[in-house]
Design a protein around this motif. Structure first.
Motif, PDB file in Angstrom:
ATOM      1  N   PHE A 361       1.234  -1.140   0.704  1.00 12.88           N
ATOM      2  CA  PHE A 361       0.130   0.098   0.073  1.00 12.88           C
ATOM      3  C   PHE A 361       1.121   1.148  -0.264  1.00 12.88           C
ATOM      4  CE2 PHE A 361      -3.536   2.986   1.043  1.00 12.88           C
ATOM      5  CZ  PHE A 361      -4.430   1.627   0.641  1.00 12.88           C
ATOM      6  N   ILE A 362       0.952   2.061  -1.043  1.00  8.17           N
ATOM      7  CA  ILE A 362       1.421   3.335  -1.119  1.00  8.17           C
ATOM      8  C   ILE A 362       0.464   4.721  -1.248  1.00  8.17           C
ATOM      9  CG2 ILE A 362       3.199   4.512  -2.584  1.00  8.17           C
ATOM     10  CD1 ILE A 362       3.236   1.892  -4.027  1.00  8.17           C
ATOM     11  N   LEU A 410      -0.046  -3.155  -5.066  1.00  4.83           N
ATOM     12  CA  LEU A 410       0.512  -3.444  -5.479  1.00  4.83           C
ATOM     13  C   LEU A 410       0.595  -4.671  -5.145  1.00  4.83           C
ATOM     14  CD1 LEU A 410       3.920  -1.869  -6.201  1.00  4.83           C
ATOM     15  CD2 LEU A 410       2.176  -1.230  -7.089  1.00  4.83           C
ATOM     16  N   LEU A 411      -0.332  -5.693  -5.903  1.00  2.69           N
ATOM     17  CA  LEU A 411      -0.362  -7.032  -5.910  1.00  2.69           C
ATOM     18  C   LEU A 411       1.114  -7.381  -6.496  1.00  2.69           C
ATOM     19  CD1 LEU A 411      -2.120  -9.598  -5.217  1.00  2.69           C
ATOM     20  CD2 LEU A 411      -3.272  -8.869  -7.048  1.00  2.69           C
ATOM     21  N   LEU A 412       1.896  -8.110  -5.250  1.00  4.33           N
ATOM     22  CA  LEU A 412       2.678  -8.556  -6.204  1.00  4.33           C
ATOM     23  C   LEU A 412       3.006 -10.338  -6.098  1.00  4.33           C
ATOM     24  CD1 LEU A 412       5.391  -6.383  -3.825  1.00  4.33           C
ATOM     25  CD2 LEU A 412       4.714  -6.527  -7.169  1.00  4.33           C
ATOM     26  N   PRO A 413       2.027 -11.504  -7.138  1.00  4.66           N
ATOM     27  CA  PRO A 413       1.791 -12.442  -6.573  1.00  4.66           C
ATOM     28  C   PRO A 413       3.876 -13.451  -6.436  1.00  4.66           C
ATOM     29  CG  PRO A 413       1.228 -11.819  -8.270  1.00  4.66           C
ATOM     30  CD  PRO A 413       1.462 -11.094  -8.063  1.00  4.66           C
ATOM     31  N   GLU A 451       2.834  -2.976   3.956  1.00  4.06           N
ATOM     32  CA  GLU A 451       2.877  -4.415   3.046  1.00  4.06           C
ATOM     33  C   GLU A 451       2.506  -6.065   3.979  1.00  4.06           C
ATOM     34  OE1 GLU A 451       5.798  -3.572   4.461  1.00  4.06           O
ATOM     35  OE2 GLU A 451       7.425  -2.436   2.458  1.00  4.06           O
ATOM     36  N   ALA A 452       1.161  -6.142   3.561  1.00  7.55           N
ATOM     37  CA  ALA A 452       1.059  -7.630   3.944  1.00  7.55           C
ATOM     38  C   ALA A 452       1.471  -9.079   2.938  1.00  7.55           C
ATOM     39  CB  ALA A 452      -0.773  -7.365   4.106  1.00  7.55           C
ATOM     40  N   VAL A 453       1.134 -10.187   4.239  1.00 10.08           N
ATOM     41  CA  VAL A 453       1.823 -10.845   2.971  1.00 10.08           C
ATOM     42  C   VAL A 453       0.771 -12.760   2.965  1.00 10.08           C
ATOM     43  CG1 VAL A 453       3.645 -12.787   2.822  1.00 10.08           C
ATOM     44  CG2 VAL A 453       4.371 -10.160   3.309  1.00 10.08           C
ATOM     45  N   ASP A 469      -2.823  -1.168   4.761  1.00 11.76           N
ATOM     46  CA  ASP A 469      -3.266   0.472   4.380  1.00 11.76           C
ATOM     47  C   ASP A 469      -2.331   0.997   5.898  1.00 11.76           C
ATOM     48  OD1 ASP A 469      -4.374   2.124   4.786  1.00 11.76           O
ATOM     49  OD2 ASP A 469      -6.142   2.091   4.882  1.00 11.76           O
ATOM     50  N   GLN A 470      -2.777   0.352   6.975  1.00  6.81           N
ATOM     51  CA  GLN A 470      -2.965   0.160   8.534  1.00  6.81           C
ATOM     52  C   GLN A 470      -1.275   1.008   8.445  1.00  6.81           C
ATOM     53  OE1 GLN A 470      -4.050  -2.948  10.940  1.00  6.81           O
ATOM     54  NE2 GLN A 470      -6.131  -2.025  11.007  1.00  6.81           N
ATOM     55  N   GLN A 471      -0.266  -0.463   8.280  1.00  4.78           N
ATOM     56  CA  GLN A 471       1.328  -0.040   8.595  1.00  4.78           C
ATOM     57  C   GLN A 471       1.274   1.147   7.856  1.00  4.78           C
ATOM     58  OE1 GLN A 471       4.529  -3.039   6.047  1.00  4.78           O
ATOM     59  NE2 GLN A 471       3.685  -4.064   7.838  1.00  4.78           N
TER      60      GLN A 471
END
Length: 483
Positions: A361-362, A410-413, A451-453, A469-471
């Motif tokens: 999340f940017i 960004l969605l990073l597979p 980021e979240a993973v 978003d929270q981070q």
């Protein structure tokens, strides 16, 4: 005997005329339904857009209060932004409840219909209840921005209820999307029924022509004349699929004369392409069509009649509507709705394959002063340039989304390791090392990233976005405190 024949002929003509009128009515009905679907999609797109924007506004409300509390020089600029955000948030709630008009994403007032869905109204009411306790302090801050006690009270309330308000707005967006799908599906069923009735009515017309053709050979010419004046393209084939008759609409569609048609076969008129059936039109190239085939018997001979509908313009309109519904109009990146669809798909794929994925999340730092000092055109240009930079450095398998305002996701597979995330973070920061340019102005920005993973942090799309978003928000707050 003659009187009976004349009476039968008169009744046959009457029924034929009624059938043709009904066919025209049904044809107009189908066109009207297509218009209704298009209008419904546009209205639902606006509803989904403003519902999704409520989430961003709830975050901005807290963000502005936090900046006003931390930076005394920002109190008066923040008061103007706070008034704008609060008014826009409340007016949008009013529009959902009472209708009237709403401000769209471009700042333009658009007509808006009140929702009659009980769940939507329930969510709106809960949001109002949350705002009611906060309203006195907010109004004091708007009237007396230097009142630190009211400011701190409003900020504390916003922090305590930010997540609850955010969840309400997320549910409002989801409910609006679901209602849109239900209404569109209902219109589709009506459209299908109308088309079936029109097709049935057309077959009735053909049947009546069969009966009339057995009565006299001259009635064949009546059939030819009717086909020739039909509002759609009709082609008559024999059992060897050779053209026997093509009406004027077919001549206009394919570019052949009546005599040239008689030397052609069905295979020379149509071709199957990847995107469907196309008419091989002379002079205008391949044209997307739909073809309905029916058996026909005239004077005890079997024929095949093709109904050819030019759907090229409709297909283009559907493609445009689909693109508008799933992409941001300014940057061309996918929008919030498409992001969640793709994220759900990638989560399902990751679960099947046992792999992971990451969401970043940017939020652009110092972006609002660009709009304030140089205007929204400058802000839009910066967002476009930043989007192009993202596209240039990220993988084709990644999904780049403008989440709203100056927020990107960004969605990073396949990305789960901290080293990979650090590399992506560094790449994003490197994109901002080079200033942006607008009309000889140099603009420097930064970014706050979270980021979240999957599956370590969360296993659902909504939770991954929420955690990232929270981070991001925590990182932004920490950087501001350090400054």
């Amino acid at each position: 005997m003659m009187r009976r024949r004349l009476a039968a002929h008169s009744r046959s003509k009457l029924w034929l005329t009624l059938s043709i009128c009904l066919f025209l009515v049904l044809d107009c009905t189908i066109l009207g339904i297509n218009y209704s679907i298009t209008r419904q999609v546009e209205e639902d797109a606006l509803s989904i857009n403003v519902a999704g924007r409520q989430r961003m506004l709830s975050q901005r409300l807290t963000k502005v209060l936090l900046l006003m509390a931390q930076d005394a020089s920002y109190i008066h600029p923040g008061r103007e932004e706070l008034a704008e955000v609060y008014h826009l948030f409340v007016s949008t709630l009013d529009a959902f409840e009472s209708g009237g008009s709403v401000i769209d994403g471009h700042g333009v007032s658009q007509p808006f219909s009140a929702s009659d869905d009980m769940r939507v109204l329930f969510l709106i009411n809960k949001a109002r209840v949350l705002l009611t306790d906060m309203q006195p302090d907010l109004e004091r801050v708007l009237q007396q921005p230097d009142d630190r006690l009211a400011l701190q009270s409003a900020l504390n309330f916003a922090k305590e209820n930010n997540l609850a308000l955010l969840n309400l707005m997320n549910e409002l967006t989801s409910r609006t999307e679901m209602l849109s799908q239900q209404k569109t599906q209902s219109l589709r069923w009506i459209q299908t029924l109308a088309f079936g009735l029109a097709l049935f009515n057309f077959l009735v017309i053909i049947r009546q022509f069969q009966q009339r053709s057995r009565q006299a050979e001259s009635q064949v010419q009546d059939f030819i004349n009717l086909v020739d004046t039909a509002a759609t393209s009709l082609i008559l084939l024999n059992q060897r699929r050779q053209v026997l008759l093509a009406n004027k609409m077919s001549q206009e569609l394919f570019g052949y004369t009546e005599q040239e048609f008689l030397r052609l076969t069905e295979g020379q008129l149509f071709s199957q392409k990847n995107n469907g059936l196309v008419a091989l039109s002379r002079g205008r190239g391949p044209t997307r069509v739909e073809v309905t085939e029916r058996q026909l018997t005239l004077n005890e001979q079997d024929f095949i009649i093709l109904t050819v509908s030019d759907i090229s313009r409709y297909a283009e309109q559907q493609a445009q509507l689909s693109h508008l519904a799933n992409h941001d109009a300014l940057t061309g990146l996918v929008n919030r709705r498409a992001l969640f669809d793709r994220l759900d798909m990638e989560l399902a794929r990751a679960e099947r394959s046992g792999t992971g994925l990451a969401v970043m999340f940017i939020d652009l730092d110092r972006f609002k002063p660009v709009n304030d000092s140089l205007g929204h055109a400058a802000g839009d240009e910066v967002l476009v340039q930043f989007s192009r930079r993202l596209i240039a450095v990220f993988r084709a398998s990644d999904t780049l989304c403008r989440f709203g305002g100056d927020e990107f996701v960004l969605l990073l597979p396949g990305v789960t390791e901290k080293e990979q995330l650090l590399a992506f973070r560094n790449s994003i920061c490197a994109l901002l090392d080079e200033p942006f340019c607008y009309e000889n102005e140099t603009i420097s920005l930064g970014a706050s990233i979270g980021e979240a993973v999957y599956p370590e942090d969360a296993t659902t799309a909504a939770k991954l976005i929420e955690l990232a978003d929270q981070q991001m928000y925590q990182n932004k707050q920490s950087r501001q405190e350090q400054v």
